[in-house]
Structure formats: C-alpha cells, structure tokens
Enzyme design. Sequence first.
Site, short mmCIF file in Angstrom:
data_model
loop_
_atom_site.label_atom_id
_atom_site.label_comp_id
_atom_site.label_asym_id
_atom_site.label_seq_id
_atom_site.Cartn_x
_atom_site.Cartn_y
_atom_site.Cartn_z
N GLY A 70 48.62 28.86 47.19
CA GLY A 70 48.23 29.23 45.98
C GLY A 70 48.43 30.83 45.99
N THR A 71 47.91 31.37 46.97
CA THR A 71 48.06 33.11 46.95
C THR A 71 49.39 33.40 47.12
OG1 THR A 71 46.00 32.80 48.26
CG2 THR A 71 47.20 35.04 48.58
N ASN A 151 37.18 29.66 39.52
CA ASN A 151 36.64 28.94 40.69
C ASN A 151 35.45 28.81 41.01
OD1 ASN A 151 37.91 31.78 40.96
ND2 ASN A 151 36.93 31.53 42.90
N GLN A 179 42.54 26.11 39.92
CA GLN A 179 41.23 25.31 39.86
C GLN A 179 41.17 24.33 38.56
OE1 GLN A 179 39.07 24.75 42.07
NE2 GLN A 179 38.98 26.69 43.58
N SER A 199 47.86 25.14 43.78
CA SER A 199 47.69 25.11 45.37
C SER A 199 47.20 23.67 45.59
CB SER A 199 46.69 25.70 45.66
OG SER A 199 46.02 25.70 47.09
N GLY A 200 47.95 22.84 46.58
CA GLY A 200 47.81 21.49 46.95
C GLY A 200 46.43 20.97 47.40
N THR A 237 63.46 27.20 55.39
CA THR A 237 63.30 25.78 55.48
C THR A 237 62.11 25.00 55.17
OG1 THR A 237 64.89 26.02 57.52
CG2 THR A 237 63.90 23.85 57.11
N CYS A 330 28.24 36.62 48.50
CA CYS A 330 27.25 37.25 49.39
C CYS A 330 27.54 36.41 50.91
CB CYS A 330 25.81 37.22 49.31
SG CYS A 330 25.36 35.62 48.80
N1 PLP Z 1 43.10 31.21 43.18
C1 PLP Z 1 41.97 30.52 42.89
C2 PLP Z 1 41.35 30.39 41.33
C3 PLP Z 1 41.63 29.93 44.00
O1 PLP Z 1 40.43 29.03 43.80
C4 PLP Z 1 42.10 29.80 45.13
C5 PLP Z 1 41.56 29.20 46.35
O2 PLP Z 1 40.50 29.34 46.69
C6 PLP Z 1 43.31 30.63 45.34
C7 PLP Z 1 44.08 31.15 44.16
C8 PLP Z 1 43.90 30.66 46.88
O3 PLP Z 1 44.73 29.70 47.04
P1 PLP Z 1 45.28 29.02 48.49
O4 PLP Z 1 44.08 28.95 49.23
O5 PLP Z 1 45.98 28.06 48.23
O6 PLP Z 1 46.07 30.45 49.08
#
Ligand code: PLP
Length: 383
Positions: A70-71, A151, A179, A199-200, A237, A330
Amino acid sequence: MSIYLDSNATTQVHPRVVEAMMPFLTDNWYNPSSGYRAGRSVKEAIGKAREQMAALISASPEEIVFTGCGTESNNMALKSLARSLGRQNTKIVVSEIEHSAVLRPTEAMAAAGYEVERIGTDGEGRLEIAAFEQAVESSRPGFASIMWANNETGVVQPMAEVCETARRAGWAVHTDAIQAVGKVPVRVDEVPVDFLSISGHKFHAPKGVGCLFIGKKSQFQPMIRGGGQEDGRRSGTENVPYIVGLGEAAAIMAEEAENGGLERVESLRNRLEEQLQTGLGDGPNPIKFNGSREHRTGNVAHVSFEGCVAAEMLPMLDERGVQCSAGSACMTGKNQPSHVQKAMGFSDERAFSSLRLSLSIFSTEAEVDEAAEKIVEVVKALN
Ligand code: PLP
C-alpha cells in the site's frame, strides 16, 4: 489461546488464498512474460486476479496496477500527480489524519517547493469539508489526497463531496482506501477518484502485495521503469503468487459483502462495545467511544478508558491473550499522542488512554465476549 483484535494492523491469510497461491510457488513458477504455453498460463492467472480485484471496487481490469504494498501505491500516485503538474504554483491538499505513507511523501514535496495544506477534522474524526472546499483553489493546478477510512478510528471520510469539490476545480483526487476496501462498499464508478490505493494484507492476502487503481482518464507517470510490465506502469517481473493471492482475497471479500459477512463483523463489534459499556459504564472510569458512530467501518471499536494508560494496558492484555493496539503512536516508541486523535481535539490524556480494537471475518462471538471480560478486568486492576 490468543484473541486477535488488531485486524487493522494486518489480517490472517485466508486458507483459500494460500490454496490459490500454492501452484504458483510450486509447479507454475514460469515467467508470465514468456511466450510459451506455461508462461502464458501464468499470465492468464494474473489477468484473472486483475479481474477479481477490479470487480471488488467496480473498476475495469485495465485500471488495476499491481504493486509491492500500500505504501508503494500511495507513493506512486502522489509522485505521478506531483510530477505531472510540476511544482510551479501547484497546491496539494491532504488531511491531517492521513497515514504516514501519505504524510511523509507530501512532506518531501513541501520541502521540494510544492505548497501542501493539511485540513483538520471535526471531533468525530471527519474531514472539515468547508475548510477543504476553501483550500481547493480552482485558479491553481493541484490535487487532493484524502483517505477513504482512517486506520485508527475506522471513520469513513466524505469522499463523494471531496471528489465533487475537486472536480469543480479541475483537480485530481487520490484516496488511500487501504482501510476501507473489504470493509465498506468502495465503488469507483460512483465515487470518481483518479487514483485509489489498496493493500492486500488488510483483507486476508499476504503482506507485500497491493495495487493502485488508475482511472482510465487519469494521467500517470511511472515511478519504476524497466521491462514494461503492468502495461509500463510498474516494471519488474510480477510477484505472481502474491498477485494471485490478492485476487482470491478480493473475491472472498466480494462474497462476504454479498453474504452478510460484513454485517456479522459489525454486529460483533457492536456486541464488544455494549459489553465494555455494561462492564465499565457505571464505574469510576467511564469509557468513551471515539469517532463518528454513523460513518465508520464495521470492524473497529476505538475506545478511551479514562484514568488508564494504553501503554500499561497493552502488556496486561497480551498476558491475558488479547492482542490489540493503542490508539496512539506511543507504542511505536515515539511517546507522542496520536496525530489522528490530536486532530480530533482530544487531550493528550485521552489520546494516551485509547485502544483500537479491530475485528475481521475470522472474529467470533466467543472471542469478543472473552476479550471484553479481560479488558474490563485490566481496567479495574489499574484503578
Ligand atoms: N495506509 C493506511 C491507511 C494503512 O493503514 C496502511 C497500513 O497500515 C498503509 C497505508 C500502508 O500499507 P502497507 O503496509 O501495505 O505498506
């Protein structure tokens, strides 16, 4: 036995996902770009996964680009948008409650000379839409990146209004829907975003695979160039087993949505909240449920326990077999209150006293009942 209430952190890989992936880790290990039959059959499997993923969000298969997480999806979308517009006079609008995978890249853009404005939320964790409308300036080039669901709190954002405002100004919209997908209906045919990140591992696929929806009409500049895979939009790939797993997970979540699985999760979440209320509501340490009650994913209970510190509760809960996380950062060692709860106007004390309890389709009534009992026990022990 442990009780897992941290599904917003990650989820268990579904056995059907493992089963779907296995052939591509064993017999079907061919390169999908190879021209012979074995290679072509692997390519077909990627095509099926693309269809499954697209179907879950009502997109066309060619609008789905598989990524490593996802990042990466967020970075790809944001960097493409920024590069397409150029830094001259360009404005970027994000919310204060974005994940670091949007905040950090847009901070780098601010350092590089883009104007970046962050919009706050109300006390329920929803975007201040009037402030958003003011920030989007039709006289300037720009784009917005607003998450579909948060999240920490699970609060669902007003994406239809966000898109409408941006459209009027001629701006593009990216949404981090990581999320939201698999938890609430996400339909790109109804909410016309340009880019949407997935994100899977948040819905029973493995960690390390995701995708980016790129609308047919959206301009896109690749971040990773090379052999031209994914129609030139993300070279390298393909991670075939994981892509196949992501497709299967998408198909499972579509079935869950169809068969009342998501309502079942929601009623378990409500049961958990009711039991916490019954166990602690009249005591000396009242609890507060955080975030919009109306606009939220069905799987999250975000709760503040007055007089308690989450950092003390978590190890006590872990000892009792309950795995969950603090509503504040925290726990990542920063010892700072969560930026999401600060945006909602919470005091540090309230932010430090919050737990995020997040369920999945694997959660059971027995688990919820036992977890509620243990949480009540820990709160009473700490007071
Ligand atoms: N964005 C949100 C809202 C998330 O909750 C997360 C994961 O915690 C991410 C991005 C990042 O996704 P990934 O862990 O697949 O890189």
